[in-house]
Structures are given as C-alpha cells and as structure tokens.
Design an enzyme around this catalytic site. Structure first.
Site: not given
Length: 422
Positions: A12, A15, A39-40, A223
């Site tokens: 988180d 990235k 999740g991005h 991650q």
C-alpha cells in the site's frame, strides 16, 4: 534503463502511482509475483482505476504488459478486472496483455482452503485476504499445482485436478466445509480460461528480445518487502518473494538486465492485517481515517497507521539493493505539528538498528524516536523540490540519511502530475 519498482513497507505504499508515472518512458511493464490479493490504485485522466493483476501500464494504451510466471492468477478474477477496465475505456488486446503459460492458477478449492486455515488459526490468524494465494503457492512448492499451460488440454487439467482434489477434499471435510468435484472446478473456470487463452504465451522470449533491443522494461512489484516470505515479519506475510529478486525469478529476465531499483515508501507507516508493527499509533490512525484515508484498495479494511519506521526501511533498502527512493503521500503529514521517526528499537535494554528475526523480539521491540517539526503547509501544489517547505525537505533528507538511499521521487497527492522528481 530497466527498473524494478518494489514496496519497502507492508504494501500500500503507492507503487501503482509511481509505476504509472514512469510508464510514459517504458516499452514494457511486467508483474512478477503476487496475485489479486494486491491492489494498486491509480488516478489518471480524471478517473480512478483499481488494478489487482493487470500491470498499471495498461492505462497508457500503447505499452506491452506482462503477467509473469511468478504470479498466481485467479482466472475469474482477472476476467472481471479486464471487463471493468474495458468499461472504463481501456483497450486490452492479446498484443497489449501477455500472460505467462507458466503462471499458476488459483482454483476454487484454493480459496476455501485459505479461508478454512485462517479460521482455524483463531487469534493467531495471519490476516490473509482469503483469495487462495497462499494455498496456490503451497501447491506450486509441493509440485501439485496447475499452470495455465495445463489448461491448453482440458483432459490434462482434469486428470491433475482429480489427483489434487483427493487431498483438498479431505482437508475441507476435516473443517466441515463443502467439497468439490472436478466438474465443479472446471465449470467455474472454463469460460474465464477460454477468454484468457489468446493472451497466454511464453513471455520469456518477448522480455529477452526487448532487453537485447535496448527497450525499457518496468517491473511492477506487488505488496511490500516486509511481507516477503523470506525477509518479512514471519509468519505474518505473503507467500511470495516481494523483494527485487522476485521480479527476476518471476519473469525470466536475469539480474544482469536490471539497471535500477526504486523502493517506494510512504512518509509514514501503514499495515493491513495481523502482525507486529512497533510504531503503530492509534491517534495517527484515527487522524488518517477521519480524513477518509488509509483503507485497503482490495478489501476496504482500515489500515493500521504509525510513524515512519527506518529500522524496517533500512533493512528493506539493503535487501532490495535500492538505488532510488520514492516517498509517497508526503501531503498526508501537512497538518501535523510535529513528526516522529523511529531510528532504532529497544529490545531488552539493547539498541537494535535492524529488525529482529525472533517472534519474542518483535513482542519486545520498543521504538526509539527522533522528533522533527512539521511544516503545517499545503504541499499538494508543489511541483519541484524548491516548492516544498523547509521542514518537509529536512524530514525527507533525514529519512534518506537514516536508510542509506537518495530520495529521487516525491508523491504529494494522488494525481499523476503530483509527483516531484528530485
């Protein structure tokens, strides 16, 4: 210049924003590990995009995006993600998105096994997303998993699932959960597999050809380093190598092809799920949550928040071979009157500048802080280093000094243009 972008905390870190920003000068963008537990979130062109398996480079429309062999792929989840992106106007063709035929497949029983084992741990639960990632990687390590190549012939897939279900169903029965038949598994994934097959190929020659032609490859980590199966806060971590080395083993491109490693961290610390977090601070968590910040893109869970921990960052910089730091959400600290930076841990009266390996060490780790003045100035409109308040510069310089890597990128807002190159 081929670049790996990796998270230096518990994920988180932002990235996706950094990848999206650097993709303009890239020819290929590749994912090498993780699954749809990551999740991005990217804000671009006035829209918000949440990506789980598809590399962030897909938003540019003219970049080749690759899902590598190190990724564990939920075919149903990936198809839903592709559909959502297409509904948002993103073009996804077999030429723009390539998927390794060596990628392992997350199947329905993996998700059930994940949830069952997490429930069985009770108060010692890991805090997984229950999306079947751990059991799929376990099957890979045990050499009983299924790869996309196995689904090119359904009879081969059927035989392998038959064998795997014997043990999986025994485990599910032991937990009092419904079992699966091979037909049930195939019926659920068959349409998704068929839709994805035009994208499935051997991606290694594509990557090596691009390398030899001096094209620019960007590796998008998922991650963060503190969730790495070897270097993270064991056992509260993920099941893959989230550090820079995982980008090579998860794609088929050798370390000699890598020119730069950008480590991404927030200007403070967050974590989702269980596990140690020495600098966790309830007041800081409440502060961010009241602003509507720090909720997971994948699960929506509220993130645990704390002061910047350079003990962890120092280790992550070393393990990844970080050449450049990207510090994100500096603007999140704009209102704070004073700021703390953890420079070491006190464990049983001894000063530790690197994280412990023992579980008891984590239980006893007490942060040793330095306190710096805040800037209490809006930084979201800054477009250069010189535009930043002096106290913000001092904070970033101290961060760099403590972890041993230069700050090269600064995120001061969610938009693509809110990125400062130092």
């Amino acid at each position: 210049m081929n670049t790996i972008i990796c998270g230096l905390q518990w994920g988180d870190e932002g990235k996706g924003k950094i990848v999206d920003y650097l993709t303009e000068s890239a020819d290929l963008v590749a994912r090498g590990q993780g699954g749809n537990n990551a999740g991005h979130t990217v804000l671009a062109n006035g829209k918000k995009y949440i990506l789980h398996l598809v590399p962030s480079g897909i938003l540019w429309g003219d970049k080749t995006c690759i899902i590598g062999n190190g990724v564990v792929m939920d075919p149903v989840g990936l198809c839903k993600e592709i559909t959502t992106l297409e509904e948002q106007g993103i073009t996804i063709t077999p030429e723009l998105l390539l998927i390794s035929d060596r990628a392992h497949v997350v199947l329905p029983y993996h998700r059930e096994l994940d949830a069952a084992r997490e429930a069985a741990l009770g108060k010692n639960k890991i805090g997984t997303t229950k999306r079947g990632i751990g059991p799929t990687y376990a099957d890979k390590a045990n050499r009983i998993g299924l790869r996309l190549a196995d689904f090119q012939d359904e009879e081969t897939a059927r035989e392998l699932i038959d064998i795997r279900l014997q043990e999986a169903n025994e485990t599910l029965t032991r937990y009092g959960l419904p079992t699966f038949t091979t037909d049930q598994v195939l019926d659920e994934v068959r349409p998704a597999i068929a839709r994805l097959m035009p994208h499935v190929t051997n991606v290694i020659p594509t990557l090596h050809k691009a390398w030899k032609e001096n094209k620019t490859i960007l590796f998008e980590g998922a991650q963060g380093s503190l969730l790495d199966i070897d270097f993270g806060t064991y056992p509260f971590l993920t099941s893959s190598n989230t550090t820079a080395g995982g980008a090579c083993t998860g794609s088929g491109l050798p370390p000699t092809a890598i020119d730069r490693v950008i480590g991404v961290c927030k200007a403070y610390t967050t974590r989702v799920g269980s596990g140690p977090m020495p600098t966790e601070n309830d007041e800081l968590s409440a502060f961010f949550h009241a602003l509507g910040m720090e909720f997971g893109a994948t699960t929506g869970r509220a993130r645990r928040c704390g002061w910047l921990d350079t003990v962890l960052l120092r280790m992550a910089v070393m393990v990844n071979g970080v050449t450049d730091l990207a510090v994100t959400i500096v603007d999140g600290l704009d209102e704070r009157e004073s700021l703390k930076i953890c420079v070491a841990y006190d464990i049983d009266g001894e000063r530790h500048e690197f994280p412990p390996a023992t579980r008891s060490g984590w239980d006893k780790a007490t942060p040793i802080y330095e306190e710096l003045p805040g800037w209490q100035t809006d930084t979201t409109s800054a477009r250069s280093w010189d535009d930043l308040p002096e106290n913000a510069k001092a904070y970033l310089n101290r961060l760099s000094e403590l972890v041993g890597a230069p700050v090269s990128f600064i995120g001061n807002g969610p938009e693509r243009e809110q990125t400062i190159i130092v």
